[in-house]
Design an enzyme around this catalytic site. Structure first.
Site, PDB file in Angstrom:
ATOM      1  N   GLN A  98      -7.592   1.101  -1.161  1.00  0.00           N
ATOM      2  CA  GLN A  98      -6.136   1.085  -0.980  1.00  0.00           C
ATOM      3  C   GLN A  98      -5.767   1.894   0.258  1.00  0.00           C
ATOM      4  O   GLN A  98      -6.079   3.087   0.363  1.00  0.00           O
ATOM      5  CB  GLN A  98      -5.410   1.643  -2.210  1.00  0.00           C
ATOM      6  N   TYR A 179       6.280   5.621  -0.612  1.00  0.00           N
ATOM      7  CA  TYR A 179       5.510   6.104   0.544  1.00  0.00           C
ATOM      8  C   TYR A 179       5.961   5.370   1.815  1.00  0.00           C
ATOM      9  O   TYR A 179       6.967   4.651   1.784  1.00  0.00           O
ATOM     10  CB  TYR A 179       4.007   5.972   0.265  1.00  0.00           C
ATOM     11  N   ARG A 226       0.328  -4.004  -2.630  1.00  0.00           N
ATOM     12  CA  ARG A 226       0.936  -3.463  -3.851  1.00  0.00           C
ATOM     13  C   ARG A 226       2.390  -3.122  -3.582  1.00  0.00           C
ATOM     14  O   ARG A 226       2.702  -2.445  -2.594  1.00  0.00           O
ATOM     15  CB  ARG A 226       0.185  -2.210  -4.320  1.00  0.00           C
ATOM     16  N   GLY A 321      -4.513   1.603 -15.345  1.00  0.00           N
ATOM     17  CA  GLY A 321      -4.704   2.884 -14.679  1.00  0.00           C
ATOM     18  C   GLY A 321      -5.305   3.911 -15.617  1.00  0.00           C
ATOM     19  O   GLY A 321      -6.532   4.034 -15.722  1.00  0.00           O
ATOM     20  N   ARG A 322      -4.439   4.623 -16.326  1.00  0.00           N
ATOM     21  CA  ARG A 322      -4.919   5.720 -17.171  1.00  0.00           C
ATOM     22  C   ARG A 322      -6.043   5.311 -18.131  1.00  0.00           C
ATOM     23  O   ARG A 322      -6.992   6.086 -18.299  1.00  0.00           O
ATOM     24  CB  ARG A 322      -3.735   6.362 -17.899  1.00  0.00           C
TER      25      ARG A 322
HETATM   26  C1  8OZ Z   1      -0.089  10.300  -8.376  1.00  0.00           C
HETATM   27  C2  8OZ Z   1      -0.233  11.462  -7.635  1.00  0.00           C
HETATM   28  C3  8OZ Z   1      -0.286  11.385  -6.256  1.00  0.00           C
HETATM   29  C4  8OZ Z   1      -0.184  10.165  -5.624  1.00  0.00           C
HETATM   30  C5  8OZ Z   1       1.043   6.655  -6.129  1.00  0.00           C
HETATM   31  C6  8OZ Z   1      -0.734   7.375  -4.667  1.00  0.00           C
HETATM   32  O1  8OZ Z   1       1.883   6.930  -6.984  1.00  0.00           O
HETATM   33  C7  8OZ Z   1       0.071   7.677  -5.680  1.00  0.00           C
HETATM   34  C8  8OZ Z   1      -0.030   8.992  -6.372  1.00  0.00           C
HETATM   35  C9  8OZ Z   1       0.018   9.073  -7.750  1.00  0.00           C
HETATM   36  O2  8OZ Z   1       0.997   5.536  -5.620  1.00  0.00           O
END
Ligand code: 8OZ
Length: 367
Positions: A98, A179, A226, A321-322
């Site tokens: 990713q 992000y 994503r 995920g988890r």
């Molecule tokens: C949890 C902690 C830090 C980064 C995301 C890359 O939420 C993350 C991330 C998740 O996409």
């Protein structure tokens, strides 16, 4: 009727089943953002996933926002990732990396030269990140100048080339969770008045340029994206019209013939119904315009939901995920409906083997 456990071909990738290991930030990289040898074990243990999407990995030093997250831009990082991809391939798995740039979700102490992180905006996000000195409020960003954006696109392309050199089967561009690319997409953040701000076509421009560059480097059939249309994480707020925004993104991506679109339903790691959004309508638009593309769903899926969503044709792949953190053999456990190991949440971020490579499988790995 398709089964969660059936093989599927997406783009250039032949997957053993439709179960995907979602990208999971674990903050265990070594010095200079190099994946550790423990990461080799961790990913190899999870290679029975149809596809692994690696933890988010920054495309440049500037793209880092958290302590000890790995990069995919230096020779040393490529050499370390190569050990990961070889270990996953040796166990018959597939893995994409990713590609991540955090934008303003960073701290000056994590930036080269200790300077301000960059974003679409100069407005600081209301949030914290994890630094060498513990949790700290994210720093005030500097708005990228228009003439700097080709360099950002080139950084993505360089990271995509590094991914191929490291032996990854492809890449997933991180366009989600507030992000950098999401900081351009959403009008809740993007306050620019150049060609990359204002109308949807402008706010989506950087993402489209990045996807064009990445697919040119690695091939469309090995590239995914994503998105998280309504996830409010990282002070992303809500776009004023997420439906129109992501319809446009899907339309503009059609010529690229992506391998997959990975969609976070609701708030990542949280509620699936955080804000109204018709994901099924988005899926139908994607399928009409991207007949070759796989629709990957994520967020809070349990076994029966995953079986049902694949059987009904409303998804091609389900990312967990988890459950994958706590169950290296999640595929086998889902297959036989075995109980899942509980997740030790205090061990998610940072540290070593504990809570990382020590979760038990039903059968010893390799047995
Ligand atoms: C949890 C902690 C830090 C980064 C995301 C890359 O939420 C993350 C991330 C998740 O996409």
């Amino acid at each position: 009727m398709s089964s969660l456990f059936d093989p599927i071909r997406i783009g250039e990738l032949a997957l053993a089943n439709r179960i995907v290991m979602a990208p999971l930030t674990r903050n265990r990289a070594a010095a200079r953002q190099v994946p550790s040898d423990l990461a080799v074990t961790y990913y190899a243990q999870r290679a029975s996933a149809g596809l692994i999407v690696s933890e988010a990995s920054q495309i440049s030093a500037e793209g880092q926002g958290y302590l000890d997250s790995p990069g995919i831009y230096s020779r040393e990082q490529v050499a370390a990732w190569k050990k990961v991809t070889e270990a996953v391939h040796a166990r018959g798995g597939k893995i994409v990396v990713q590609l991540w740039h955090v934008g303003r979700i960073s701290h000056v102490s994590l930036q080269p030269g200790g300077i301000a992180p960059v974003s679409s905006t100069a407005r600081r996000a209301n949030g914290k990140t994890f630094t060498r000195d513990g949790f700290a409020p994210v720093s005030e960003p500097r708005a990228l100048r228009t003439d700097e954006l080709p360099r950002i696109v080139a950084d993505y392309r360089h990271a995509a080339r590094c991914a191929m050199e490291a032996g990854f089967d492809g890449v997933e561009v991180h366009g989600a969770n507030g992000y950098l690319l999401d900081q351009f997409l959403r009008d809740s953040i993007n306050d620019r008045d150049d060609d990359y701000g204002g109308p949807i076509a402008n706010r989506a421009r950087l993402l489209i340029e990045v996807m064009e560059a990445v697919t040119a480097e690695v091939g469309s059939g090995r590239t995914g994206l994503r998105i998280s249309p309504v996830t409010p994480s990282n002070d992303a707020g809500q776009d004023s019209d997420p439906r129109a925004l992501f319809d446009h993104v899907i339309d503009r991506l059609a010529p690229l013939k992506l391998a997959f679109l990975h969609v976070i339903e609701g708030a990542t790691g949280g509620a699936r119904d955080i804000a109204p959004f018709d994901f099924e309508a988005l899926r139908r638009r994607f399928k009409a315009l991207h007949p070759q593309g796989a629709w990957m769903v994520n967020n809070g899926y349990h076994r029966q939901m995953a079986i049902d969503v694949i059987a009904s044709g409303r998804a091609d792949l389900v990312a967990f995920g988890r459950p994958f953190i706590a169950n290296p053999d999640l595929v086998q456990r889902l297959r036989v409906d075995a109980p899942l190991n509980p997740l030790r949440t205090s061990l998610l971020y940072g540290g070593g083997a504990e809570g990382y490579t020590d979760y038990p499988s039903l059968e010893p790995v390799g047995a």
